[in-house]
Enzyme design. Sequence first.
Site, PDB file in Angstrom:
ATOM      1  N   LYS A  22      -5.768   9.484  13.363  1.00  0.00           N
ATOM      2  CA  LYS A  22      -6.140   9.423  11.934  1.00  0.00           C
ATOM      3  C   LYS A  22      -6.706   8.033  11.623  1.00  0.00           C
ATOM      4  CE  LYS A  22      -2.838   8.484   8.733  1.00  0.00           C
ATOM      5  NZ  LYS A  22      -3.146   7.332   7.873  1.00  0.00           N
ATOM      6  N   ASN A  23      -5.982   6.978  12.045  1.00  0.00           N
ATOM      7  CA  ASN A  23      -6.358   5.632  11.628  1.00  0.00           C
ATOM      8  C   ASN A  23      -7.591   5.106  12.342  1.00  0.00           C
ATOM      9  OD1 ASN A  23      -4.359   5.747   9.778  1.00  0.00           O
ATOM     10  ND2 ASN A  23      -2.932   4.436  10.914  1.00  0.00           N
ATOM     11  N   ARG A  94      -5.806   4.696   0.572  1.00  0.00           N
ATOM     12  CA  ARG A  94      -6.154   3.274   0.694  1.00  0.00           C
ATOM     13  C   ARG A  94      -7.319   3.070   1.644  1.00  0.00           C
ATOM     14  NH1 ARG A  94      -4.640  -2.032   0.417  1.00  0.00           N
ATOM     15  NH2 ARG A  94      -5.198  -3.254   2.260  1.00  0.00           N
ATOM     16  N   CYS A 118       0.811   1.506  -3.111  1.00  0.00           N
ATOM     17  CA  CYS A 118       1.308   2.807  -2.668  1.00  0.00           C
ATOM     18  C   CYS A 118       2.808   2.615  -2.422  1.00  0.00           C
ATOM     19  CB  CYS A 118       0.595   3.261  -1.389  1.00  0.00           C
ATOM     20  SG  CYS A 118       1.031   2.268   0.017  1.00  0.00           S
ATOM     21  N   ARG A 123      -0.284  -3.812  -1.074  1.00  0.00           N
ATOM     22  CA  ARG A 123      -1.451  -3.615  -0.221  1.00  0.00           C
ATOM     23  C   ARG A 123      -2.726  -4.196  -0.854  1.00  0.00           C
ATOM     24  NH1 ARG A 123      -0.924   1.983   2.755  1.00  0.00           N
ATOM     25  NH2 ARG A 123      -2.000   0.820   4.360  1.00  0.00           N
ATOM     26  N   PRO A 124      -2.730  -5.488  -1.111  1.00  0.00           N
ATOM     27  CA  PRO A 124      -3.903  -6.154  -1.685  1.00  0.00           C
ATOM     28  C   PRO A 124      -5.076  -6.178  -0.704  1.00  0.00           C
ATOM     29  CG  PRO A 124      -2.287  -7.762  -0.991  1.00  0.00           C
ATOM     30  CD  PRO A 124      -1.656  -6.413  -0.795  1.00  0.00           C
ATOM     31  N   MET A 125      -6.198  -6.721  -1.195  1.00  0.00           N
ATOM     32  CA  MET A 125      -7.387  -6.786  -0.324  1.00  0.00           C
ATOM     33  C   MET A 125      -7.911  -8.211  -0.205  1.00  0.00           C
ATOM     34  SD  MET A 125      -9.583  -3.370  -1.163  1.00  0.00           S
ATOM     35  CE  MET A 125     -10.858  -3.925  -0.028  1.00  0.00           C
ATOM     36  N   ASP A 126      -7.057  -9.196  -0.443  1.00  0.00           N
ATOM     37  CA  ASP A 126      -7.528 -10.590  -0.453  1.00  0.00           C
ATOM     38  C   ASP A 126      -8.143 -11.023   0.882  1.00  0.00           C
ATOM     39  OD1 ASP A 126      -4.751 -10.175   0.229  1.00  0.00           O
ATOM     40  OD2 ASP A 126      -4.598 -12.333   0.529  1.00  0.00           O
ATOM     41  N   ASP A 308       4.251   1.667  11.882  1.00  0.00           N
ATOM     42  CA  ASP A 308       4.114   3.097  11.586  1.00  0.00           C
ATOM     43  C   ASP A 308       5.093   3.953  12.373  1.00  0.00           C
ATOM     44  OD1 ASP A 308       0.490   3.093  11.148  1.00  0.00           O
ATOM     45  OD2 ASP A 308       2.143   2.376   9.916  1.00  0.00           O
ATOM     46  N   ILE A 330       5.911  -6.097   8.414  1.00  0.00           N
ATOM     47  CA  ILE A 330       4.516  -5.861   8.011  1.00  0.00           C
ATOM     48  C   ILE A 330       4.398  -5.450   6.552  1.00  0.00           C
ATOM     49  CG2 ILE A 330       2.420  -4.519   8.503  1.00  0.00           C
ATOM     50  CD1 ILE A 330       3.174  -6.397  10.788  1.00  0.00           C
ATOM     51  N   ARG A 400      -1.050  14.606   5.375  1.00  0.00           N
ATOM     52  CA  ARG A 400      -2.042  13.538   5.436  1.00  0.00           C
ATOM     53  C   ARG A 400      -2.224  13.032   6.857  1.00  0.00           C
ATOM     54  NH1 ARG A 400      -1.381   8.757   1.389  1.00  0.00           N
ATOM     55  NH2 ARG A 400      -3.176   8.265   2.668  1.00  0.00           N
TER      56      ARG A 400
HETATM   57  C1  EPZ Z   1      -3.559   0.082   8.593  1.00  0.00           C
HETATM   58  O1  EPZ Z   1      -3.412  -0.193   7.199  1.00  0.00           O
HETATM   59  C2  EPZ Z   1      -3.072   1.506   8.781  1.00  0.00           C
HETATM   60  N1  EPZ Z   1      -3.897   2.414   8.004  1.00  0.00           N
HETATM   61  C3  EPZ Z   1      -1.608   1.609   8.356  1.00  0.00           C
HETATM   62  O2  EPZ Z   1      -1.174   2.936   8.641  1.00  0.00           O
HETATM   63  C4  EPZ Z   1      -0.782   0.637   9.194  1.00  0.00           C
HETATM   64  O3  EPZ Z   1       0.549   0.684   8.767  1.00  0.00           O
HETATM   65  C5  EPZ Z   1      -1.339  -0.785   9.024  1.00  0.00           C
HETATM   66  O4  EPZ Z   1      -2.751  -0.804   9.384  1.00  0.00           O
HETATM   67  C6  EPZ Z   1      -0.608  -1.799   9.896  1.00  0.00           C
HETATM   68  O5  EPZ Z   1      -0.707  -1.432  11.239  1.00  0.00           O
HETATM   69  C7  EPZ Z   1      -5.130   2.731   8.470  1.00  0.00           C
HETATM   70  O6  EPZ Z   1      -5.558   2.268   9.517  1.00  0.00           O
HETATM   71  C8  EPZ Z   1      -5.925   3.689   7.632  1.00  0.00           C
HETATM   72  P1  EPZ Z   1      -3.161  -4.177   7.167  1.00  0.00           P
HETATM   73  P2  EPZ Z   1      -4.058  -1.545   6.575  1.00  0.00           P
HETATM   74  O7  EPZ Z   1      -4.370  -4.608   6.434  1.00  0.00           O
HETATM   75  O8  EPZ Z   1      -5.353  -1.819   7.201  1.00  0.00           O
HETATM   76  C9  EPZ Z   1      -1.134  -7.079   4.014  1.00  0.00           C
HETATM   77  C10 EPZ Z   1      -0.177   5.009   8.207  1.00  0.00           C
HETATM   78  O9  EPZ Z   1       0.993   5.347   8.026  1.00  0.00           O
HETATM   79  N2  EPZ Z   1      -2.518  -7.346   3.600  1.00  0.00           N
HETATM   80  O10 EPZ Z   1      -2.984  -4.546   8.604  1.00  0.00           O
HETATM   81  O11 EPZ Z   1      -3.989  -1.418   5.100  1.00  0.00           O
HETATM   82  C11 EPZ Z   1      -0.727  -5.668   3.596  1.00  0.00           C
HETATM   83  O12 EPZ Z   1      -0.284  -5.687   2.256  1.00  0.00           O
HETATM   84  C12 EPZ Z   1      -0.739   3.759   7.537  1.00  0.00           C
HETATM   85  O13 EPZ Z   1      -0.995   5.635   8.941  1.00  0.00           O
HETATM   86  C13 EPZ Z   1      -2.753  -8.357   2.663  1.00  0.00           C
HETATM   87  O14 EPZ Z   1      -1.841  -9.014   2.190  1.00  0.00           O
HETATM   88  O15 EPZ Z   1      -2.967  -2.603   7.066  1.00  0.00           O
HETATM   89  C14 EPZ Z   1       0.377  -5.332   4.562  1.00  0.00           C
HETATM   90  O16 EPZ Z   1       1.585  -5.890   4.100  1.00  0.00           O
HETATM   91  C15 EPZ Z   1       0.296   3.096   6.641  1.00  0.00           C
HETATM   92  N3  EPZ Z   1      -4.042  -8.582   2.263  1.00  0.00           N
HETATM   93  C16 EPZ Z   1      -0.061  -6.045   5.850  1.00  0.00           C
HETATM   94  O17 EPZ Z   1      -1.027  -7.047   5.433  1.00  0.00           O
HETATM   95  C17 EPZ Z   1      -5.104  -7.866   2.761  1.00  0.00           C
HETATM   96  O18 EPZ Z   1      -6.262  -8.138   2.384  1.00  0.00           O
HETATM   97  C18 EPZ Z   1      -0.713  -5.119   6.855  1.00  0.00           C
HETATM   98  O19 EPZ Z   1      -1.889  -4.654   6.282  1.00  0.00           O
HETATM   99  C19 EPZ Z   1      -4.834  -6.852   3.711  1.00  0.00           C
HETATM  100  C20 EPZ Z   1      -3.534  -6.612   4.122  1.00  0.00           C
END
Ligand code: EPZ
Length: 421
Positions: A22-23, A94, A118, A123-126, A308, A330, A400
């Site tokens: 999926k991811n 997301r 969620c 889950r910010p995008m900074d 995950d 995480i 999902r």
């Molecule tokens: C991906 O999410 C996966 N989703 C998530 O899987 C997975 O848990 C995660 O990576 C970690 O491995 C997809 O690939 C679609 P991150 P993503 O950016 O990209 C913080 C599932 O169950 N962060 O690595 O959103 C964030 O808040 C899902 O399949 C910031 O602070 O994960 C989190 O605490 C759940 N600022 C941590 O980093 C940002 O700009 C990890 O986020 C981006 C992230």
Amino acid sequence: MDKIIVTGNGPLSGQIPIAGAKNACLALMPATLLSEEPLTLTNVPRLSDIATMSELLQSLGAEVSTLADGRVVAMASHNAENHVAQYDIVRKMRASNLVLGPLLARHGRAVVSLPGGCAIGARPMDIHIFGLEKMGAEIELREGYLHATAPGGLKGAKIALPFASVGATENILMAATLARGTTVIENAAREPEICDLAACLSAMGAKIEGAGTSTITIEGVHRLHGATHPVIADRIELGTYMIAPAIAGGEVELTGGRADLLPAFIEKLEEAGVSVEETQGGLKVARRNGRIRAVDVRTEVFPGFPTDLQAQMMALLCTAEGESTLEETIFENRFMHAPELMRMGAEIEVHGGTARVRGVERLKGAPVMATDLRASVSLILAGLAAEGETIVSRVYHLDRGYEHVEEKLRGVGARIERVKE
Ligand code: EPZ
């Protein structure tokens, strides 16, 4: 809303096929926006998240057709002129934010709704914004939407990520393929899904070095051509189903599974007394005699223990001999499965980002509620080993990320059925 009823039914045996990831797929699909030529993905998992991404890409003007009973997605974006990703689609998932980089690279502008929080965290995008601004994008937040422009086009940059964010790495990687000059991403995410995206982009003509390591170098090119790419096996589905024979006993072969996708997870399973063997077609997992042993787990970015799979591992450790600790580093709120497991007799204490689990001989079936994708499946796994009936409600979370979970588990002897509420 559907419910799933699981009744503990002793050891499992047989085979479970592992679908495409999926991811990986949710990052590969937006790549169609980077080229005017068709991009076709095979080994696509049949999940509601994939349907949501298709809907989003179609709203941007891409043609998306699903073939071969959902296993193939053929996309063409030559007419994709819309650069606005609407909230009513983005709020559902997301991963919709992964159109930001490709839209900027293609159109020099993008309007993408912030996904909103969620269940598992804000889950910010900074970090996404930080990286794209380094490449010359101007991004501001207005009424819940990110308004991004790159007036003079994106240019290559050296970007040191403060955290190895998977999504930020993917957005920057896709944007960099069409930027002017060279981009170097430092502290890049190393997940197998990043390698899969890089392989697909390279097949489309991108020039990428170092995917899978902490430093990825991308040489921008003028245009990308079409490609056909097979989606990598889903390591989280794989790990989830490896827990099934571990918690219920027996022996199950996960066809299509690869050990290199889950190094830390397999190490922990073996430490807990589960045997994992590579076979011609995948991985064979067995727990023959004796109880699971307690182990300590700390989630980390790849190649560490995947966040995950934390909920699924907790379900297993609820039946272990001894006391285990699970540290979630995480996400800030990823223990919502704990109170539901406690309804089944599990002994869990949660303090901030750490859960302490004291194993019990046998869990007891109970009505429980799914709260997020991975928590949902951990309750089903617990139900496989519990005495009596476990009724899991709100299973739309499951759909999902898991294809026909009841069929796959019934296929190895589980007593499990889905009922309409
Ligand atoms: C991906 O999410 C996966 N989703 C998530 O899987 C997975 O848990 C995660 O990576 C970690 O491995 C997809 O690939 C679609 P991150 P993503 O950016 O990209 C913080 C599932 O169950 N962060 O690595 O959103 C964030 O808040 C899902 O399949 C910031 O602070 O994960 C989190 O605490 C759940 N600022 C941590 O980093 C940002 O700009 C990890 O986020 C981006 C992230």
